[in-house]
Design an enzyme around this catalytic site. Sequence first.
Site, PDB file in Angstrom:
ATOM      1  N   SER A 116      -2.921  -3.666  -0.524  1.00 38.54           N
ATOM      2  CA  SER A 116      -1.765  -4.239   0.169  1.00 38.54           C
ATOM      3  C   SER A 116      -2.072  -5.680   0.565  1.00 38.54           C
ATOM      4  CB  SER A 116      -1.430  -3.412   1.408  1.00 38.54           C
ATOM      5  OG  SER A 116      -0.268  -3.890   2.043  1.00 38.54           O
ATOM      6  N   GLN A 133      -7.874  -0.817   3.207  1.00 35.94           N
ATOM      7  CA  GLN A 133      -8.742  -1.392   4.241  1.00 35.94           C
ATOM      8  C   GLN A 133     -10.084  -1.862   3.694  1.00 35.94           C
ATOM      9  OE1 GLN A 133      -8.036  -2.059   7.378  1.00 35.94           O
ATOM     10  NE2 GLN A 133      -6.022  -1.096   7.445  1.00 35.94           N
ATOM     11  N   THR A 181      12.750  -6.826 -10.534  1.00 39.42           N
ATOM     12  CA  THR A 181      12.406  -8.220 -10.784  1.00 39.42           C
ATOM     13  C   THR A 181      11.120  -8.588 -10.054  1.00 39.42           C
ATOM     14  OG1 THR A 181      14.738  -8.802 -11.022  1.00 39.42           O
ATOM     15  CG2 THR A 181      13.196 -10.603 -10.573  1.00 39.42           C
ATOM     16  N   CYS A 207       0.803   2.041  12.419  1.00 36.50           N
ATOM     17  CA  CYS A 207       1.922   2.774  11.819  1.00 36.50           C
ATOM     18  C   CYS A 207       2.378   3.948  12.675  1.00 36.50           C
ATOM     19  CB  CYS A 207       1.528   3.274  10.428  1.00 36.50           C
ATOM     20  SG  CYS A 207       1.240   1.931   9.255  1.00 36.50           S
ATOM     21  N   HIS A 243      -0.794  -7.895   2.625  1.00 34.08           N
ATOM     22  CA  HIS A 243      -0.770  -8.413   3.998  1.00 34.08           C
ATOM     23  C   HIS A 243      -2.003  -8.028   4.798  1.00 34.08           C
ATOM     24  CE1 HIS A 243       0.346  -4.897   6.636  1.00 34.08           C
ATOM     25  NE2 HIS A 243       0.644  -4.381   5.468  1.00 34.08           N
ATOM     26  N   ASN A 286      -8.614   3.712   8.351  1.00 31.62           N
ATOM     27  CA  ASN A 286      -7.958   2.637   9.083  1.00 31.62           C
ATOM     28  C   ASN A 286      -8.069   2.777  10.593  1.00 31.62           C
ATOM     29  OD1 ASN A 286      -6.083   4.883   8.274  1.00 31.62           O
ATOM     30  ND2 ASN A 286      -4.776   3.905   9.795  1.00 31.62           N
ATOM     31  N   GLY A 302       0.787  -1.225   0.000  1.00 34.04           N
ATOM     32  CA  GLY A 302       0.000   0.000   0.000  1.00 34.04           C
ATOM     33  C   GLY A 302       0.817   1.272   0.000  1.00 34.04           C
TER      34      GLY A 302
END
Length: 382
Positions: free
Chosen positions: A199, A178, A237, A325, A201, A149, A69
Site C-alpha cells: 500500500s 507493514q 483506467t 482501522c 500510503h 500492524n 492494501g
Amino acid sequence: MIYFDNSATTKVAPEVLQTYDTVSQKIWGNPSSLHNFGENAWNLLEQARQQIAKLMGVKPSEIIFTSGGSEGDNWVIKGTAMAKHRFGKHIITTSVEHAAVHNPMEQLRELGFDITYLPVDREGRINPADVEAAIRPDTILVSIMAVNNEIGTIQPIKEVGEILKDYPNIHYMVDAVQAIGKGIDDLVFSDRVDFATFSGHKFHAPRGTGFVYMKSGRKLAPLVAGGGQERTMRSGTENTPGDVAMARAIRLVKENETTTVKREQAIKERIYDHLSQFDHVKLISGRDQGFAPHVLCFAIPGVRGETIVHAFEDKGIYISTTSACSSKKHAEAGTLAAMKVPEEVATSAVRISLGDQNTLEEADQFNQVFDELYAGFQKIID
C-alpha cells in the site's frame, strides 16, 4: 508536532508530491488510448512498473498496480477462491491478520469455504508446524502477514515457505503492507511466496496507490473486471500519476533503508528502555529481531487507550490505539485477543509507529512527556 503514527499512514514526501503533480499536469492522457498522448502515459506507467520490479528483485510482469492494501488482499483471497474453488474450499490464515484479510475470509466462509485460523504465541507469532498440520487435500491458499500492524511481530514467512515447497498447488500470500523499507525483503520475497500486497500510503506515496506482486505462472480471477487493464488482472483506467509517484517513493525508501532501519530501531529501544522502568507499564511489543523496528505497543492497565492517545495529543505527540482501522470502533484489538492478553491490558494498549522522519530527539521528548502524563495517570491507576 511529533508524529508517531506512521503505521496508520505517512506524509507524502515532497519529491513524490512533485512527481505526482508534474505527471498530472503534463502526461494526463489515458494509457489505453492509441494516440501518442496515451502512448506517452503508457510508457511512463511501464517505466514505473520496471523501477518497482527492479527495486523488489522481481519481473516487471509480476507487478500489478492496485488502489492499495485492502484491494490487494481482497483480490488475492477472493481471486484464489474464484480460480481454485473446483479444487478445494479450504484456506489457512492466522488469528492476527489485518481486517483486510480477516473480513474477506469471513465473507468466503459465508459462501461455504472452510477457514482455519492459526493460533499465536505470547509474542503474536504462529508456529510453522501448525501450518503443516492444518494442510488438507482441499487447501487452496495460505495467507500470512509479514509484519503485524498492531505490535510489530515478524511472522516466519520463510519457514512456512519451506513447508509449502512440498505443496506446489497451494497459493501462498503475504500481506506485506507493514514490511516495506524495514529491512526484511528477503522474507517477503522468498522463492515460495506467490503473492505479496503493498500500500503506497504506508511509504510516503499518495493514498489510493498500491501494488500486488504476483509470481509468474500463478493464476487469479480478476476482482475488478472491465476494460482489461493490467493484463486483464485489474481493470479500470490506470492511476498514472499515482503509480509513477509511488515508484519514486519506493526508490527513496530503498535508497535510505539501511540508515532508516538503524535509526528506527534506536528510537524504539530508547523509548522501550524508558517505559520498562515503570511498574504499571506493560510492554507488549518486543525489542529483539523478531519484531519490526518501527512498531512499539504498550499499555498502562487501568487507563483506557483513548485516554492515553488524547493525553499525548494535547502535548503535540500523535500515537494511536493499536490499529487505526479499528480504533474509532472502540473494539478490542484482534491481535491482543488472539494473544490472550487480559482485557484490562488490551483496552489500554496504544501503538507508537515510527517513520524515516523521526529522530532520537523526538524519542527523548516523548519520554519526558510520558513522565509528566504518567504522574497524572497514577491517580487513575491508584
